[in-house]
Scaffold this motif. Structure first.
Motif, PDB file in Angstrom:
ATOM      1  N   TYR A 309       0.813  -1.207   0.000  1.00 30.37           N
ATOM      2  CA  TYR A 309       0.000   0.000   0.000  1.00 30.37           C
ATOM      3  C   TYR A 309       0.856   1.270   0.000  1.00 30.37           C
ATOM      4  O   TYR A 309       2.001   1.265   0.467  1.00 30.37           O
ATOM      5  CB  TYR A 309      -0.895   0.037   1.254  1.00 30.37           C
ATOM      6  N   ARG A 310       0.245   2.337  -0.511  1.00 32.70           N
ATOM      7  CA  ARG A 310       0.810   3.671  -0.372  1.00 32.70           C
ATOM      8  C   ARG A 310      -0.089   4.466   0.565  1.00 32.70           C
ATOM      9  O   ARG A 310      -1.317   4.450   0.431  1.00 32.70           O
ATOM     10  CB  ARG A 310       0.905   4.383  -1.720  1.00 32.70           C
ATOM     11  N   MET A 311       0.508   5.169   1.503  1.00 33.87           N
ATOM     12  CA  MET A 311      -0.226   5.990   2.458  1.00 33.87           C
ATOM     13  C   MET A 311       0.249   7.434   2.339  1.00 33.87           C
ATOM     14  O   MET A 311       1.455   7.687   2.256  1.00 33.87           O
ATOM     15  CB  MET A 311       0.017   5.482   3.885  1.00 33.87           C
ATOM     16  N   GLN A 312      -0.692   8.353   2.328  1.00 33.81           N
ATOM     17  CA  GLN A 312      -0.348   9.777   2.248  1.00 33.81           C
ATOM     18  C   GLN A 312      -0.748  10.475   3.543  1.00 33.81           C
ATOM     19  O   GLN A 312      -1.882  10.358   4.007  1.00 33.81           O
ATOM     20  CB  GLN A 312      -1.052  10.446   1.065  1.00 33.81           C
ATOM     21  N   ILE A 347       6.741   0.195   7.729  1.00 38.40           N
ATOM     22  CA  ILE A 347       6.422   1.525   7.208  1.00 38.40           C
ATOM     23  C   ILE A 347       7.699   2.129   6.631  1.00 38.40           C
ATOM     24  O   ILE A 347       8.713   2.272   7.339  1.00 38.40           O
ATOM     25  CB  ILE A 347       5.854   2.443   8.306  1.00 38.40           C
ATOM     26  N   LEU A 348       7.682   2.460   5.332  1.00 44.22           N
ATOM     27  CA  LEU A 348       8.846   3.020   4.647  1.00 44.22           C
ATOM     28  C   LEU A 348       8.472   4.367   4.056  1.00 44.22           C
ATOM     29  O   LEU A 348       7.378   4.544   3.508  1.00 44.22           O
ATOM     30  CB  LEU A 348       9.337   2.086   3.532  1.00 44.22           C
ATOM     31  N   TYR A 382       4.172   7.343   2.148  1.00 45.05           N
ATOM     32  CA  TYR A 382       4.750   6.199   2.862  1.00 45.05           C
ATOM     33  C   TYR A 382       4.260   4.909   2.216  1.00 45.05           C
ATOM     34  O   TYR A 382       3.130   4.833   1.731  1.00 45.05           O
ATOM     35  CB  TYR A 382       4.346   6.226   4.339  1.00 45.05           C
ATOM     36  N   TRP A 383       5.125   3.912   2.241  1.00 42.34           N
ATOM     37  CA  TRP A 383       4.741   2.579   1.772  1.00 42.34           C
ATOM     38  C   TRP A 383       4.480   1.710   2.989  1.00 42.34           C
ATOM     39  O   TRP A 383       5.290   1.669   3.924  1.00 42.34           O
ATOM     40  CB  TRP A 383       5.839   1.966   0.908  1.00 42.34           C
ATOM     41  N   LYS A 530      -6.602  13.660   7.755  1.00 37.20           N
ATOM     42  CA  LYS A 530      -7.189  12.376   7.363  1.00 37.20           C
ATOM     43  C   LYS A 530      -6.194  11.624   6.490  1.00 37.20           C
ATOM     44  O   LYS A 530      -5.854  12.089   5.396  1.00 37.20           O
ATOM     45  CB  LYS A 530      -8.495  12.583   6.605  1.00 37.20           C
ATOM     46  N   PRO A 531      -5.709  10.493   6.936  1.00 32.15           N
ATOM     47  CA  PRO A 531      -4.745   9.738   6.117  1.00 32.15           C
ATOM     48  C   PRO A 531      -5.429   9.120   4.915  1.00 32.15           C
ATOM     49  O   PRO A 531      -6.625   8.851   4.918  1.00 32.15           O
ATOM     50  CB  PRO A 531      -4.234   8.662   7.084  1.00 32.15           C
ATOM     51  N   LYS A 532      -4.656   8.893   3.858  1.00 32.85           N
ATOM     52  CA  LYS A 532      -5.153   8.206   2.668  1.00 32.85           C
ATOM     53  C   LYS A 532      -4.334   6.938   2.461  1.00 32.85           C
ATOM     54  O   LYS A 532      -3.115   6.939   2.633  1.00 32.85           O
ATOM     55  CB  LYS A 532      -5.034   9.106   1.436  1.00 32.85           C
ATOM     56  N   ILE A 533      -5.005   5.869   2.079  1.00 34.13           N
ATOM     57  CA  ILE A 533      -4.314   4.602   1.841  1.00 34.13           C
ATOM     58  C   ILE A 533      -4.880   3.958   0.589  1.00 34.13           C
ATOM     59  O   ILE A 533      -6.094   3.994   0.343  1.00 34.13           O
ATOM     60  CB  ILE A 533      -4.438   3.646   3.055  1.00 34.13           C
TER      61      ILE A 533
END
Length: 646
Positions: A309-312, A347-348, A382-383, A530-533
């Protein structure tokens, strides 16, 4: 180098035989086929394919050792002359016909000549004199490495009985492991009996030269020319293990099973301190929440693949992340069997590109089956890479004989899905509905398609799907997903073979039990934004994940250097739930490390073997093994010996 077959070559097959397969039940393997299978097994412990060539003396020596031979330097020089540039697999097979496998009795006999007290041990002083002063001499460093082998030396004595057992067990385990790999790997099976043979198993495997009926007697000087010097045999055996290092870790019963994760609203006052509190405060209105589901899938070769996943994060914020297995059980009080599978989330941080990822942290705090991390993250991409050790997500040995019924016809001949199959499809829908909104988007459906068919559904095909099946907001409903599978069965006139392909791909067995997959759910809470994934890949749990695990263990684990080999380091990280070991090779040459877990108690590792060997490339690190308790309610003891094989 081309080696001509001798008419009187001895034919020696290994003790190990391949596991019984449908082919062997119908057509039992001949001695010749067993011989070739064992040749390939030995060859594949050193090379990726039997089409690769042996290009050095060291490779020839190592391959012969894995084939159960104990070659002296004189033997190696016989087959690798100054004019030799390479040997192929067929050359290797011919060498094995000529060289007799080393037996435990022969090794013991060689050592027994130095056992003056007849107690199974040799004084280090006597061993040193013998190995450095006579016959095929060893260096002082090589002898010191043998004397430093922890599991076969004590009180100034070398226990040669233990050493011989270790030596033989290593060969047998390496052979067994590769034979098992041959059984499950279809590509290897096609080349199983020889170098290029891909014929039907009913036919003769290959036109190899048959062994001569001539009886080779023990007095035949040519056959046993390389066994005349017992010092050479002893030297070769002892050179196998250069040095070793061991780890012992005792873990209490239950570990830290009921430890608590850090409460978000307390962290803001002390972001660097981990505090133990309950999970109920996570739902605080001050924290904004996002969730995504995913799944680990077990492949035929034992490899595990999963979603990534990618997280913003829009602005600097305290963040709380958890991952846990997803409970799909529809029976109250009966949890899903895969809830015992361990999960973790690495988490990267993405800096300049996807290729440039920096490890930030991983979820090492635990509350029952939930693993979590809490801390401050700056704005950026973030990955999130889920991980499982593979200790508990493993191939099931017990076969399933009763096949569940997927479809049936009523009295009018109309086709329907059975109640059991509908329940399974509903669970599959729950797993592939990554955002949990009760609908399947094209992106979510394509993860399912890639997993089950290897192909994506394009926009045009998706438009047709929306026209023919129930949808909402251009997304497929649960009923639409059911009808899609019913249509597939109708297209096959009731033949469920394609449906079974889908089920097996999703980890289900013939009894509709989910045995080779573990669905999970990721929860993200952020305090100030609000995080995005978004799920972006479904890949093998290697690559970036392997690098992340290695970095984490190197940063947080205990390190031990191999005696006399400062460039080879074993790193061990232990938490309450599992232990991970990483081998770091700083040298310019590849190394082979022998791992022995026989003295561990109440432990299971991801490789499924107590004894095995790994190859570590030059200037590289690799995850050697993960270890977990077999029974968490009891104490478990990790005792592992790492030995460098020459």
């Amino acid at each position: 180098m081309a080696i001509s077959p001798r008419s009187d070559a001895t034919f020696s097959s290994q003790k190990s035989t391949p596991s019984e397969s449908p082919r062997t039940k119908k057509f039992p393997l001949t001695e010749e086929e067993i011989f070739y299978m064992n040749c390939r097994a030995a060859y594949l412990t050193v090379f990726k394919s039997s089409l690769e060539n042996i290009i050095s003396k060291d490779q020839l020596y190592l391959a012969l050792q894995h084939a159960g031979r104990n070659p002296s330097q004189k033997t190696i020089n016989k087959y690798w002359t100054p004019q030799t540039a390479k040997l192929n697999f067929d050359d290797f097979c011919i060498i094995l016909r000529k060289e007799k496998p080393t037996s435990k009795a022969e090794l013991l006999k060689s050592f027994k000549q130095l056992d003056v007290n007849d107690d199974g041990c040799i004084l280090h002083t006597d061993l040193y004199k013998f190995l450095t002063k006579r016959g095929e001499k060893m260096t002082r460093e090589e002898v010191n490495a043998i004397i430093n082998l922890a599991d076969v030396n004590a009180d100034g004595k070398f226990d040669y009985i233990k050493f011989c057992k270790l030596y033989m067990t290593t060969n047998e385990q390496c052979l067994k492991t590769t034979l098992e790999k041959l059984e499950v790997d279809s590509k290897l099976m096609r080349h199983q009996f020889g170098n290029h043979i891909e014929e039907s198993p009913e036919r003769d495997p290959s036109p190899v030269p048959k062994p001569s009926p001539k009886i080779i007697r023990k007095t035949d000087p040519e056959t046993f020319s390389n066994k005349g010097d017992t010092r050479s045999s002893l030297l070769s055996a002892t050179r196998k293990f250069k040095t070793s290092v061991s780890f012992t870790i005792t873990m209490g019963a239950n570990g830290n099973r009921n430890s608590k994760l850090t409460e978000p609203n307390l962290v803001k006052s002390s972001p660097s301190k981990v505090m133990l509190i309950t999970l109920r405060a996570v739902g605080s209105e001050d924290w904004q929440h996002m969730q995504s589901k995913g799944c680990f899938f077990l492949e035929e070769d034992g490899e595990i693949i999963g979603h990534q996943y990618r997280m913003q994060i829009a602005q600097r914020s305290m963040v709380y992340l958890t991952i846990k297995p997803l409970n799909l059980s529809q029976v109250e009080g009966k949890p899903s069997p895969w809830l015992s599978v361990d999960t973790a989330l690495y988490i990267l941080k993405e800096n300049e590109s996807q290729a440039n990822l920096q490890l930030v942290c991983f979820t090492e705090l635990r509350n029952r089956e939930v693993f979590g991390w809490t801390g401050e993250l700056g704005p950026g991409i973030y990955w999130l890479i889920p991980s499982t050790t593979g200790c508990r997500l493993r191939k099931k040995i017990k076969p399933v004989t009763d096949e569940a019924q997927l479809v049936y016809r009523d009295e009018t001949g109309e086709l329907f899905l059975t109640k059991e199959f509908k329940s399974t499809l509903s669970d599959i829908f729950e797993v592939i509905d990554l955002d949990g909104n009760g609908l399947l988007s094209l992106e979510e459906y394509n993860f399912f398609e890639l997993r089950t068919s290897g192909e994506k559904c394009d926009e045009d095909a998706w438009a047709v799907c929306r026209e023919n099946f129930d949808t909402k907001r251009n997304e497929l409903t649960r009923q639409g997903f059911m009808d899609l599978n019913l249509m597939e069965a109708n297209d096959r006139e009731g033949d469920p073979c394609d449906l079974w392909v889908t089920l097996h791909s999703m980890g289900y067995n013939k009894a509709l039990e989910l045995t080779e997959a573990c669905p999970f759910v990721i929860d993200i809470y952020a305090e100030k934004c609000k995080p995005k994934i978004k799920a972006v890949h479904m890949e093998a749990c290697s690559g970036q994940l392997e690098k992340a695990i290695c970095k984490s263990v190197l940063s947080n684990g205990d390190a031990k250097v191999m005696d006399g080999y400062e460039n080879i380091i074993v790193h061990t990280y232990s938490c309450d739930t599992w232990i991970t070991s990483v081998i770091e090779n700083k040298s310019d040459e590849k190394v082979i490390i022998h791992i022995n877990n026989e003295l561990s108690k109440n432990c299971v590792n991801n490789r499924g073997l107590n004894i095995f060997a790994v190859e570590v490339g030059p200037k590289s690190t690799m995850v050697c093994q993960h270890v977990m308790p077999l029974n968490e309610r009891e104490e478990w003891i990790y005792y592992c010996i790492y030995s460098l094989i020459s």
